[in-house]
Each structure stands twice: as structure tokens, then as C-alpha cells.
Design a protein around this motif. Structure first.
Motif, PDB file in Angstrom:
ATOM      1  N   ILE A 119       0.847  -1.184   0.000  1.00  0.00           N
ATOM      2  CA  ILE A 119       0.000   0.000   0.000  1.00  0.00           C
ATOM      3  C   ILE A 119       0.887   1.239   0.000  1.00  0.00           C
ATOM      4  N   LEU A 120       0.823   2.013  -1.079  1.00  0.00           N
ATOM      5  CA  LEU A 120       1.615   3.227  -1.216  1.00  0.00           C
ATOM      6  C   LEU A 120       0.690   4.419  -1.002  1.00  0.00           C
ATOM      7  N   VAL A 121       0.951   5.180   0.050  1.00  0.00           N
ATOM      8  CA  VAL A 121       0.110   6.330   0.366  1.00  0.00           C
ATOM      9  C   VAL A 121       0.849   7.598  -0.022  1.00  0.00           C
ATOM     10  N   ASP A 122       0.431   8.193  -1.138  1.00  0.00           N
ATOM     11  CA  ASP A 122       1.053   9.423  -1.635  1.00  0.00           C
ATOM     12  C   ASP A 122       0.446  10.606  -0.883  1.00  0.00           C
TER      13      ASP A 122
ATOM     14  N   GLN B  56       3.255   5.167  -9.795  1.00  0.00           N
ATOM     15  CA  GLN B  56       2.279   4.781 -10.814  1.00  0.00           C
ATOM     16  C   GLN B  56       2.870   3.745 -11.763  1.00  0.00           C
ATOM     17  N   ASN B  57       4.131   3.954 -12.112  1.00  0.00           N
ATOM     18  CA  ASN B  57       4.812   2.992 -12.992  1.00  0.00           C
ATOM     19  C   ASN B  57       4.900   1.623 -12.334  1.00  0.00           C
TER      20      ASN B  57
ATOM     21  N   LYS C  10      -1.310  -1.198  -4.322  1.00  0.00           N
ATOM     22  CA  LYS C  10      -2.457  -0.307  -4.198  1.00  0.00           C
ATOM     23  C   LYS C  10      -1.934   1.104  -3.916  1.00  0.00           C
ATOM     24  N   ILE C  11      -2.408   2.085  -4.670  1.00  0.00           N
ATOM     25  CA  ILE C  11      -1.994   3.472  -4.460  1.00  0.00           C
ATOM     26  C   ILE C  11      -3.155   4.268  -3.870  1.00  0.00           C
ATOM     27  N   ILE C  12      -2.856   5.004  -2.811  1.00  0.00           N
ATOM     28  CA  ILE C  12      -3.827   5.909  -2.198  1.00  0.00           C
ATOM     29  C   ILE C  12      -3.250   7.312  -2.281  1.00  0.00           C
ATOM     30  N   THR C  13      -4.028   8.236  -2.798  1.00  0.00           N
ATOM     31  CA  THR C  13      -3.568   9.620  -2.933  1.00  0.00           C
ATOM     32  C   THR C  13      -4.385  10.521  -2.024  1.00  0.00           C
TER      33      THR C  13
END
Length: 332
Positions: A35-38, A50-51, A61-64
Motif C-alpha cells: 500500500i503506497l500512500v502518496d 504509478q509505474n 495499491k496506491i492511495i492519494t
């Protein structure tokens, strides 16, 4: 459903996030989600993650979110996790390739709520070893803080380098405090009083990158956030009705983080007025909460120089603290 969520809060980490993510994707253990929280990055971090997600859509999973700080990012990651275990990794750090495998194995074999490991501090750029940080002085292979009260003081107050059963956070309604620096200090001790079983993989599995520009080393009035975090912990222990059980340990938490660590940070401040004001503030804070702190049993076991240093504080000889700067143990 994966077994483990690795949560990385990200804010303007374009120079480091690549190595951090790679260290997770190259793990020998594969049953995890990342889980990547930007947290509102304005550099190239967003494009980099994103890449990675495009290449690993099932695992990443990306959370912005708008920039709200590392606490909000970690809390968001916890809420987004669908796994029984979670592990935090800072965007400028990296882990050994077998960390997840060893930590999960220990957790499942011992049914531990929390698994510890040791941390390597490396120099930014060169990667040269600076120090090894040992977390938790365990007397037995499996313990709780009630079995070994000293764990309150010997477990590193860092969110990283640990594997958590997620329910420690969710069932006890514990979140990282918003808007404060050194937020881990206000969180980890609260979790410890709910851990029925604590285990440890006695190996160096987490690599902490020491950066002089890190927000954790900003020397100003935000140092007083330590006081707020310590009060959060003390009030929580009172609420849980275990403050008397851990009186000595909570008191020493104040001694360690205010009189040693905070004053060490304050000594780097160039403005003498601010420096003196902050020293007086942290001393007042411990006197308000624990007026008899000098009687703490752990002080008797400290080296002579540290006991002498604390004696100066007790006597109000603040002006002499500068001459003892070299005796303060510098820590993260």
C-alpha cells in the motif's frame, strides 16, 4: 486475500522510493500487498509509484491524499489494509530481502501480536554503516510488557522494524497522532499494553537511512511535540487503568525522551534564547508530571556521567548543561 500489508507513506521521496519499493517486491515472501500512500507529493514520486503499480497491478495499491503528514498517511494505510498483519516502511528506507518471511514465520509460529527486529542505520548516499539499533531486551522468546515491564523502555519507539497484528490498532482504536513530530513515541507504547505476546527475530532486517535534512531532525519549537506525545501515552495508560503497574517505566520514558533525547536535540539550536527556553520547558514538563523523577530505580543503573548530568538538572543548574553536551546519548 494476502497475509500482510506493507504500508509506505510517501512525500517527495523521488530520490529514494525506487530502492524502497524494490526492497519489498524482491522479498522471498510473496503473500503480501503493498500500500503506497502518496501524501500530496509535488516531485516525481507520484509518477514513479504509478509505474510500479502498472507493472504490479494485483499487488500494489496506491492511495492519494492531500498533504496531511506521515501520521495521516499511516492511518489511511491501516484503514485500507485487508490483511491480518501490517508492516510499516518509510519511503527513504529499505528492508532485507528475507525480512517479511522471517517476521511472518515468527508471528505465526508464536501467535505473537508484535514481532520485533533490529535496525541498521546507514549513511545517506554511501550506505556506510553508522550504527546498529537493538529493539527490545527480551528475557524469554515470547513475552508481554506485563511479563517484562522493561520492554516499554527498550523497544525502539519507531513504527518501523516491527510486524503488527492489525487488530492491535483496529480493536483498540489506536491511531498515529495527527500534526505532531516524533509521532511514533505517542503510538508504540500505547500498543504495547495490549500485546499479549511479543516475539523477536534477533537479526538486522530494517535499514534506516540517516539524512541530515530529515524532518525528524528539525531543531525548533516542534521539539516540544515530545511532551504532547508522552502525555498522550500517560493519559492512555491511566484510561486503561495500568498506569500504576507501569509507573517506573512511564516515568523513565519521560526521563529518556525529555532529559536525554530532547535536550540533545535542543543543544543543536544556535539561538541561545530559544535553546534556554526549550530546555526549561522540557524540564518543567517532567517536573509537572513526575516531580520525584530522580528517585526512578533505573537511574541507579546508569553510568556515572549520566547520573551526574541528571543531578545537575535536579538541582536546577541548567547553565551547566552545555558543558555536558558530549555526555548526552544521541539517538534518532
Amino acid at each position: 486475500m494476502p497475509n500482510l500489508s506493507v504500508i509506505i507513506p510517501i512525500y517527495n521521496a523521488e530520490n529514494y522510493i525506487d530502492e524502497s519499493i524494490k526492497s519489498v517486491l524482491e522479498q522471498t515472501y510473496k503473500d503480501f500487498e503493498l500500500i503506497l500512500v502518496d501524501d500530496g507529493s509535488t516531485d516525481g514520486s507520484s509518477k514513479i509509484i504509478q509505474n510500479y503499480q502498472e507493472e504490479n497491478p494485483e499487488q500494489i495499491k496506491i492511495i492519494t491524499q492531500a498533504n496531511r503528514g506521515v501520521s495521516a498517511a499511516r492511518n489511511k494505510g491501516i484503514n485500507s489494509s485487508n490483511c491480518p498483519y501490517i508492516l510499516f516502511l518509510d519511503a527513504d528506507d529499505y528492508i532485507q530481502e528475507d525480512m517479511l518471511e522471517l517476521m511472518i514465520k515468527e508471528a505465526e509460529e508464536t501467535e505473537a501480536d508484535l514481532v520485533l527486529c533490529n535496525m541498521r542505520v546507514v549513511k545517506d548516499g554511501s550506505g556506510d554503516l553508522i550504527n546498529i539499533l537493538f529493539s527490545g531486551e527480551m528475557k524469554n522468546s515470547i513475552e508481554s510488557a506485563y511479563d517484562n515491564k522493561g520492554l516499554i523502555n527498550t523497544i525502539l519507539p519507531s513504527a518501523c522494524g516491527k510486524l503488527y497484528r492489525k487488530t492491535l490498532f483496529t480493536e483498540n482504536h489506536i491511531t498515529f497522532p495527527l500534526g505532531l513530530k516524533i509521532e511514533d513515541l505517542g503510538t508504540i507504547p500505547r500498543l504495547l499494553c495490549h500485546c499479549k505476546k511479543i516475539a523477536k527475530v534477533n537479526r538486522v532486517l530494517y535499514n534506516y537511512r540517516y539524512r541530515k535534512s530529515s524532518l525528524a531532525r528539525t531543531y525548533d519549537y516542534k521539539i516540544l511535540d515530545v511532551v504532547k506525545n508522552l502525555k498522550t501515552v500517560k493519559e492512555y495508560y491511566i484510561e486503561q487503568k495500568v498506569d500504576k503497574i507501569f509507573h517506573q517505566q512511564l516515568e523513565y520514558l519521560y526521563i529518556d525522551h525529555l532529559l536525554f533525547r530532547s535536550i540533545s536535540r535542543i543543544s543543536h539550536i544556535k539561538d541561545p534564547g530559544m535553546r534556554d527556553e526549550l530546555i526549561e520547558s522540557v524540564i518543567q514538563a517532567i517536573n509537572d508530571e513526575y516531580p520525584n523523577w530522580m528517585l526512578n530505580k533505573k537511574i541507579k543503573k546508569l553510568p556515572l556521567k549520566k547520573r551526574t548530568y541528571l543531578k545537575l538538572i535536579e538541582k536546577g543548574q541548567v547553565s551547566k548543561l552545555a558543558t555536558m553536551k558530549t555526555h548526552l546519548k544521541k539517538r534518532r
